[in-house]
Scaffold this motif. Sequence first.
Motif, mmCIF file in Angstrom:
data_model
loop_
_atom_site.group_PDB
_atom_site.id
_atom_site.type_symbol
_atom_site.label_atom_id
_atom_site.label_comp_id
_atom_site.label_asym_id
_atom_site.label_seq_id
_atom_site.Cartn_x
_atom_site.Cartn_y
_atom_site.Cartn_z
ATOM 1 N N THR A 280 31.436 33.558 22.095
ATOM 2 C CA THR A 280 32.060 33.132 23.345
ATOM 3 C C THR A 280 31.585 33.990 24.510
ATOM 4 O OG1 THR A 280 33.984 34.522 22.857
ATOM 5 C CG2 THR A 280 34.107 32.203 22.231
ATOM 6 N N MET A 281 31.488 33.347 25.665
ATOM 7 C CA MET A 281 30.980 34.035 26.854
ATOM 8 C C MET A 281 31.791 33.612 28.073
ATOM 9 S SD MET A 281 27.103 33.986 28.325
ATOM 10 C CE MET A 281 26.840 33.724 30.085
ATOM 11 N N GLY A 282 32.145 34.578 28.894
ATOM 12 C CA GLY A 282 32.868 34.286 30.135
ATOM 13 C C GLY A 282 33.744 35.463 30.520
ATOM 14 N N ASN A 283 34.652 35.297 31.367
ATOM 15 C CA ASN A 283 35.058 34.062 31.992
ATOM 16 C C ASN A 283 35.698 34.447 33.316
ATOM 17 O OD1 ASN A 283 35.170 31.329 31.996
ATOM 18 N ND2 ASN A 283 37.120 31.197 30.938
ATOM 19 N N ILE A 284 34.997 35.407 34.018
ATOM 20 C CA ILE A 284 35.518 35.967 35.258
ATOM 21 C C ILE A 284 35.320 34.989 36.411
ATOM 22 C CG2 ILE A 284 35.446 37.937 36.839
ATOM 23 C CD1 ILE A 284 36.236 38.666 33.983
ATOM 24 N N SER A 285 36.386 34.660 37.111
ATOM 25 C CA SER A 285 36.317 33.740 38.238
ATOM 26 C C SER A 285 35.363 34.261 39.313
ATOM 27 C CB SER A 285 37.708 33.549 38.832
ATOM 28 O OG SER A 285 37.644 32.987 40.138
ATOM 29 N N THR A 286 34.408 33.429 39.728
ATOM 30 C CA THR A 286 33.500 33.843 40.792
ATOM 31 C C THR A 286 34.199 33.836 42.155
ATOM 32 O OG1 THR A 286 32.668 31.571 40.878
ATOM 33 C CG2 THR A 286 31.432 33.156 39.577
ATOM 34 N N TYR A 287 35.241 33.032 42.283
ATOM 35 C CA TYR A 287 36.070 33.078 43.499
ATOM 36 C C TYR A 287 36.714 34.451 43.618
ATOM 37 C CZ TYR A 287 39.826 31.887 46.788
ATOM 38 O OH TYR A 287 40.685 31.858 47.863
ATOM 39 N N LEU A 288 37.258 34.942 42.506
ATOM 40 C CA LEU A 288 37.869 36.270 42.504
ATOM 41 C C LEU A 288 36.823 37.352 42.727
ATOM 42 C CD1 LEU A 288 40.473 37.919 42.064
ATOM 43 C CD2 LEU A 288 39.919 37.967 39.616
ATOM 44 N N LEU A 289 35.641 37.170 42.150
ATOM 45 C CA LEU A 289 34.580 38.157 42.350
ATOM 46 C C LEU A 289 34.215 38.287 43.822
ATOM 47 C CD1 LEU A 289 32.221 37.519 39.322
ATOM 48 C CD2 LEU A 289 33.002 39.770 40.079
ATOM 49 N N GLU A 290 34.210 37.172 44.534
ATOM 50 C CA GLU A 290 33.843 37.222 45.950
ATOM 51 C C GLU A 290 34.984 37.742 46.825
ATOM 52 O OE1 GLU A 290 32.363 34.335 49.630
ATOM 53 O OE2 GLU A 290 32.724 33.470 47.640
ATOM 54 N N LEU A 291 36.198 37.285 46.566
ATOM 55 C CA LEU A 291 37.287 37.511 47.513
ATOM 56 C C LEU A 291 38.377 38.461 46.995
ATOM 57 C CD1 LEU A 291 37.675 33.834 48.756
ATOM 58 C CD2 LEU A 291 36.408 35.693 49.846
ATOM 59 N N GLY A 292 38.295 38.846 45.731
ATOM 60 C CA GLY A 292 39.299 39.745 45.170
ATOM 61 C C GLY A 292 38.998 41.200 45.490
ATOM 62 N N ASP A 293 39.663 42.084 44.746
ATOM 63 C CA ASP A 293 39.432 43.508 44.925
ATOM 64 C C ASP A 293 39.129 44.131 43.564
ATOM 65 O OD1 ASP A 293 42.007 44.581 43.638
ATOM 66 O OD2 ASP A 293 42.820 43.283 45.193
ATOM 67 N N PRO A 294 38.522 45.314 43.547
ATOM 68 C CA PRO A 294 38.117 45.919 42.274
ATOM 69 C C PRO A 294 39.263 46.091 41.280
ATOM 70 C CG PRO A 294 37.019 47.030 44.092
ATOM 71 C CD PRO A 294 38.022 46.097 44.712
ATOM 72 N N GLU A 295 40.450 46.425 41.753
ATOM 73 C CA GLU A 295 41.577 46.639 40.848
ATOM 74 C C GLU A 295 41.941 45.342 40.113
ATOM 75 O OE1 GLU A 295 41.474 47.593 44.041
ATOM 76 O OE2 GLU A 295 41.191 49.750 43.680
ATOM 77 N N LYS A 296 42.019 44.249 40.850
ATOM 78 C CA LYS A 296 42.329 42.967 40.241
ATOM 79 C C LYS A 296 41.236 42.557 39.257
ATOM 80 C CE LYS A 296 44.276 38.849 39.790
ATOM 81 N NZ LYS A 296 45.509 38.629 39.013
ATOM 82 N N LEU A 297 39.987 42.775 39.626
ATOM 83 C CA LEU A 297 38.883 42.409 38.753
ATOM 84 C C LEU A 297 38.879 43.242 37.476
ATOM 85 C CD1 LEU A 297 36.347 41.741 41.554
ATOM 86 C CD2 LEU A 297 36.830 40.149 39.687
ATOM 87 N N ALA A 298 39.248 44.493 37.591
ATOM 88 C CA ALA A 298 39.346 45.327 36.392
ATOM 89 C C ALA A 298 40.406 44.778 35.443
ATOM 90 C CB ALA A 298 39.657 46.767 36.779
ATOM 91 N N ARG A 299 41.544 44.338 35.993
ATOM 92 C CA ARG A 299 42.615 43.799 35.155
ATOM 93 C C ARG A 299 42.191 42.494 34.480
ATOM 94 N NH1 ARG A 299 45.760 45.387 39.642
ATOM 95 N NH2 ARG A 299 46.004 43.204 40.345
ATOM 96 N N VAL A 300 41.550 41.614 35.248
ATOM 97 C CA VAL A 300 41.119 40.340 34.691
ATOM 98 C C VAL A 300 40.043 40.556 33.624
ATOM 99 C CG1 VAL A 300 39.915 38.188 35.246
ATOM 100 C CG2 VAL A 300 41.761 39.008 36.720
ATOM 101 N N SER A 301 39.154 41.494 33.876
ATOM 102 C CA SER A 301 38.105 41.795 32.895
ATOM 103 C C SER A 301 38.705 42.345 31.613
ATOM 104 C CB SER A 301 37.116 42.805 33.484
ATOM 105 O OG SER A 301 36.518 42.300 34.658
ATOM 106 N N GLU A 302 39.654 43.233 31.751
ATOM 107 C CA GLU A 302 40.303 43.795 30.566
ATOM 108 C C GLU A 302 41.031 42.700 29.783
ATOM 109 O OE1 GLU A 302 43.629 47.196 29.410
ATOM 110 O OE2 GLU A 302 42.539 47.323 31.319
ATOM 111 N N GLN A 303 41.617 41.738 30.496
ATOM 112 C CA GLN A 303 42.295 40.636 29.821
ATOM 113 C C GLN A 303 41.304 39.814 29.004
ATOM 114 O OE1 GLN A 303 43.898 37.510 32.356
ATOM 115 N NE2 GLN A 303 45.561 37.129 30.916
#
Length: 341
Positions: A280-303
């Motif tokens: 399986t491969m994925g699945n980080i939102s590119t919308y979040l990558l562009e408009l989010g912040d590093p803290e949120k992206l770290a949480r989503v990645s860990e999930q």
Amino acid sequence: MTEKERLLKALAGKAVDRPPFICPGGMMTMIVTEVMDAVECFWPQAHADARKMAELTLGANRLTGIENLGLPFCMTVEAEAMGAEVGLGSRESEPHVTAYAMESLADIDRLTSIDVTKGRARVCTDAVRILKEQAPEVPIIANLSGPVSLATSLVDPLLYYRALHRGKEAAHRLNRLSMKNALAFGDALVEAGADVICIADPSATGELIGRRAFEEFVLPYLNEMTEHFRQRHGKPSIVHICGDVKSLGTVLEQLTAESVSVDAVVGIPLLKALASGKVTMGNISTYLLELGDPEKLARVSEQCLSQGVDILAPACGISPRTPINNILAVSETACRYRTMA
């Protein structure tokens, strides 16, 4: 473990120290403007210059933590070589088809065969050779257009989708020709030194064509492509399908590609259920990558990692406006995961 070893082992279903973090290229482009500025190589010039193409993807690897090199940066190389007119876009926009090669599916004899020794196909193979020499421990991913996406870059998509129901033989004929040309491009990229094939078919979503048409017009061609690269070159493949794949049910299990990548609307647990046995491969939102912040992206990645994703990756192409720090947040989370697993 080198980046190449980690990705190839992950694709083979073997144990790795941690899941790799990649962004293949092609439709899932890895290039952002901050990288362009840093390495002084820019779109659209890099689409048609092998040295600039190589420097740009290598810069993305070194500055963002993305653990691969990926090219081309678009899905128009095959279509242009087959007769479509393509605009190379701008600093913040990818190349796109400006005029189809055919007015109808009956015009298939107008299409030309890709010549990998000329044009942007040659640029890509030359760039692979440069990268093979400069970064031998980084995996190079060669990106190809899936048969439906290439077909709908050669003729008005509405005409193609209509043919899936009322002109099946014409649709199959165009699919076969599209596949043949994509395979020729892929062969050239692998012979130049590419390590992995990624086939993206965003125009073949279940939402657009439905399960029955997917089984007839998509699955056989994707499988023929992945088997070709496995048997002829010993190279693994990734297949990316956009949209909500729930309507396809467990058809994804029938893909012979080693790995399946899907859009952000499909969570990792669902992907694992629909594509049982696949990497399986994925699945980080590119919308979040562009408009989010590093803290949120770290949480989503860990999930994603805690849900068992085998390869961490964006769910689609990264916007050129995406901040490097946001991508680094994903990379750093993946690198730490070995201590959390």
